[in-house]
Design a protein around this motif. Sequence first.
Motif, PDB file in Angstrom:
ATOM      1  N   ARG A  15       0.708  -1.273  -0.022  1.00 24.26           N
ATOM      2  CA  ARG A  15      -0.092  -0.060  -0.029  1.00 24.26           C
ATOM      3  C   ARG A  15       0.954   1.224  -0.069  1.00 24.26           C
ATOM      4  N   THR A  16       2.071   1.078  -0.385  1.00 27.70           N
ATOM      5  CA  THR A  16       2.851   2.297  -0.448  1.00 27.70           C
ATOM      6  C   THR A  16       2.424   3.071  -1.686  1.00 27.70           C
ATOM      7  N   PRO A  17       2.371   4.279  -1.518  1.00 32.21           N
ATOM      8  CA  PRO A  17       2.046   5.311  -2.543  1.00 32.21           C
ATOM      9  C   PRO A  17       2.624   4.896  -3.879  1.00 32.21           C
ATOM     10  N   GLN A  18       3.984   4.739  -3.979  1.00 36.64           N
ATOM     11  CA  GLN A  18       4.477   4.547  -5.354  1.00 36.64           C
ATOM     12  C   GLN A  18       3.846   3.053  -6.043  1.00 36.64           C
ATOM     13  N   ASN A  19       3.882   1.944  -5.084  1.00 38.12           N
ATOM     14  CA  ASN A  19       3.262   0.869  -5.550  1.00 38.12           C
ATOM     15  C   ASN A  19       1.789   1.174  -5.888  1.00 38.12           C
ATOM     16  N   ALA A  20       1.157   1.603  -5.162  1.00 38.42           N
ATOM     17  CA  ALA A  20      -0.240   1.687  -5.488  1.00 38.42           C
ATOM     18  C   ALA A  20      -0.590   2.400  -6.503  1.00 38.42           C
ATOM     19  N   THR A  21       0.046   3.395  -6.965  1.00 40.80           N
ATOM     20  CA  THR A  21      -0.149   4.295  -8.188  1.00 40.80           C
ATOM     21  C   THR A  21       0.333   3.534  -9.360  1.00 40.80           C
ATOM     22  N   LEU A  22       1.277   2.754  -9.121  1.00 42.20           N
ATOM     23  CA  LEU A  22       1.777   1.922 -10.230  1.00 42.20           C
ATOM     24  C   LEU A  22       1.096   0.624 -10.598  1.00 42.20           C
ATOM     25  N   ARG A  23       0.301   0.253  -9.713  1.00 39.79           N
ATOM     26  CA  ARG A  23      -0.846  -0.821  -9.674  1.00 39.79           C
ATOM     27  C   ARG A  23      -1.929  -0.303 -10.566  1.00 39.79           C
ATOM     28  N   MET A  24      -2.441   1.034 -10.027  1.00 42.68           N
ATOM     29  CA  MET A  24      -3.760   1.499 -10.691  1.00 42.68           C
ATOM     30  C   MET A  24      -3.214   2.135 -12.158  1.00 42.68           C
ATOM     31  N   ALA A  25      -2.170   2.596 -12.431  1.00 39.72           N
ATOM     32  CA  ALA A  25      -1.755   2.846 -13.714  1.00 39.72           C
ATOM     33  C   ALA A  25      -1.430   1.720 -14.706  1.00 39.72           C
ATOM     34  N   ALA A  26      -1.350   0.557 -14.104  1.00 38.49           N
ATOM     35  CA  ALA A  26      -1.137  -0.669 -15.036  1.00 38.49           C
ATOM     36  C   ALA A  26      -2.568  -1.091 -15.468  1.00 38.49           C
ATOM     37  N   ILE A  27      -3.630  -1.239 -14.262  1.00 40.77           N
ATOM     38  CA  ILE A  27      -4.865  -1.382 -14.403  1.00 40.77           C
ATOM     39  C   ILE A  27      -5.598  -0.747 -15.530  1.00 40.77           C
ATOM     40  N   TYR A  28      -5.282   0.729 -15.267  1.00 46.55           N
ATOM     41  CA  TYR A  28      -5.830   1.656 -16.302  1.00 46.55           C
ATOM     42  C   TYR A  28      -5.401   1.329 -17.825  1.00 46.55           C
ATOM     43  N   ASN A  29      -4.017   1.089 -17.937  1.00 41.98           N
ATOM     44  CA  ASN A  29      -3.542   0.789 -19.170  1.00 41.98           C
ATOM     45  C   ASN A  29      -4.138  -0.663 -19.635  1.00 41.98           C
ATOM     46  N   LEU A  30      -4.264  -1.491 -19.075  1.00 45.72           N
ATOM     47  CA  LEU A  30      -4.748  -2.948 -19.535  1.00 45.72           C
ATOM     48  C   LEU A  30      -6.193  -2.669 -19.691  1.00 45.72           C
ATOM     49  N   TYR A  31      -6.865  -1.853 -18.984  1.00 43.90           N
ATOM     50  CA  TYR A  31      -8.282  -1.642 -19.293  1.00 43.90           C
ATOM     51  C   TYR A  31      -8.603  -0.588 -20.586  1.00 43.90           C
ATOM     52  N   LYS A  32      -7.832   0.292 -20.881  1.00 38.60           N
ATOM     53  CA  LYS A  32      -7.803   1.295 -21.982  1.00 38.60           C
ATOM     54  C   LYS A  32      -7.378   0.478 -23.372  1.00 38.60           C
ATOM     55  N   GLU A  33      -6.576  -0.806 -23.228  1.00 40.81           N
ATOM     56  CA  GLU A  33      -6.060  -1.538 -24.111  1.00 40.81           C
ATOM     57  C   GLU A  33      -7.256  -2.444 -24.605  1.00 40.81           C
ATOM     58  N   GLY A  34      -8.208  -2.668 -24.032  1.00 39.97           N
ATOM     59  CA  GLY A  34      -9.486  -3.304 -24.276  1.00 39.97           C
ATOM     60  C   GLY A  34      -9.724  -4.744 -23.698  1.00 39.97           C
ATOM     61  N   TYR A  35      -9.007  -5.042 -22.678  1.00 33.40           N
ATOM     62  CA  TYR A  35      -9.120  -6.131 -21.703  1.00 33.40           C
ATOM     63  C   TYR A  35     -10.340  -6.014 -20.964  1.00 33.40           C
ATOM     64  N   LYS A  36     -10.963  -7.024 -20.757  1.00 31.67           N
ATOM     65  CA  LYS A  36     -12.101  -7.166 -19.981  1.00 31.67           C
ATOM     66  C   LYS A  36     -12.001  -7.079 -18.664  1.00 31.67           C
ATOM     67  N   THR A  37     -13.007  -6.434 -17.682  1.00 31.10           N
ATOM     68  CA  THR A  37     -12.555  -6.264 -16.263  1.00 31.10           C
ATOM     69  C   THR A  37     -12.645  -7.804 -15.546  1.00 31.10           C
ATOM     70  N   GLN A  38     -13.313  -8.585 -15.942  1.00 30.02           N
ATOM     71  CA  GLN A  38     -12.964 -10.060 -15.330  1.00 30.02           C
ATOM     72  C   GLN A  38     -11.732 -10.512 -15.669  1.00 30.02           C
ATOM     73  N   HIS A  39     -11.246 -10.470 -16.667  1.00 28.09           N
ATOM     74  CA  HIS A  39      -9.770 -10.961 -16.963  1.00 28.09           C
ATOM     75  C   HIS A  39      -8.944 -10.161 -16.290  1.00 28.09           C
ATOM     76  N   ILE A  40      -8.817  -8.926 -16.382  1.00 27.90           N
ATOM     77  CA  ILE A  40      -7.884  -8.152 -15.395  1.00 27.90           C
ATOM     78  C   ILE A  40      -7.974  -8.704 -13.748  1.00 27.90           C
ATOM     79  N   SER A  41      -9.097  -8.691 -13.231  1.00 29.58           N
ATOM     80  CA  SER A  41      -9.583  -9.137 -12.134  1.00 29.58           C
ATOM     81  C   SER A  41      -8.858 -10.401 -11.861  1.00 29.58           C
ATOM     82  N   TYR A  42      -8.934 -11.321 -12.763  1.00 39.29           N
ATOM     83  CA  TYR A  42      -8.599 -12.673 -12.694  1.00 39.29           C
ATOM     84  C   TYR A  42      -7.003 -12.843 -12.477  1.00 39.29           C
ATOM     85  N   ALA A  43      -6.528 -12.066 -13.435  1.00 39.25           N
ATOM     86  CA  ALA A  43      -5.111 -12.068 -13.703  1.00 39.25           C
ATOM     87  C   ALA A  43      -4.387 -11.688 -12.572  1.00 39.25           C
TER      88      ALA A  43
END
Length: 109
Positions: A15-43
Amino acid sequence: MTTEEIAQAIIGKSRTPQNATLRMAAIYNLYKEGYKTQHISYALHYHRSVIPYSNQKVLDLLDINDEAIKSSFEQLKEHTIRLVPYFERQDGIQVVKAYVEIDNVKFIY
């Protein structure tokens, strides 16, 4: 950052700020690339509701020009992150699952 450090930040639960923002940015990028929410959450082993929340949080941070989220996007530009689908049989039915791959290194857990 190395591939291992990126993987620990994205897949880990720190939960450090650097790791949390990096994780959120990765999720944002994956979602914007067209991956479905269920696949991102599973992976990434997160609940499905975390994906839209992270996307909204990233948009809010970008609106206020947050330096942490900007640096996270800069770090992620140096690496390739993608989801790779695969099939798994559950009770006689084929189910589509996904795992995360960072710089051509497979991360299944």
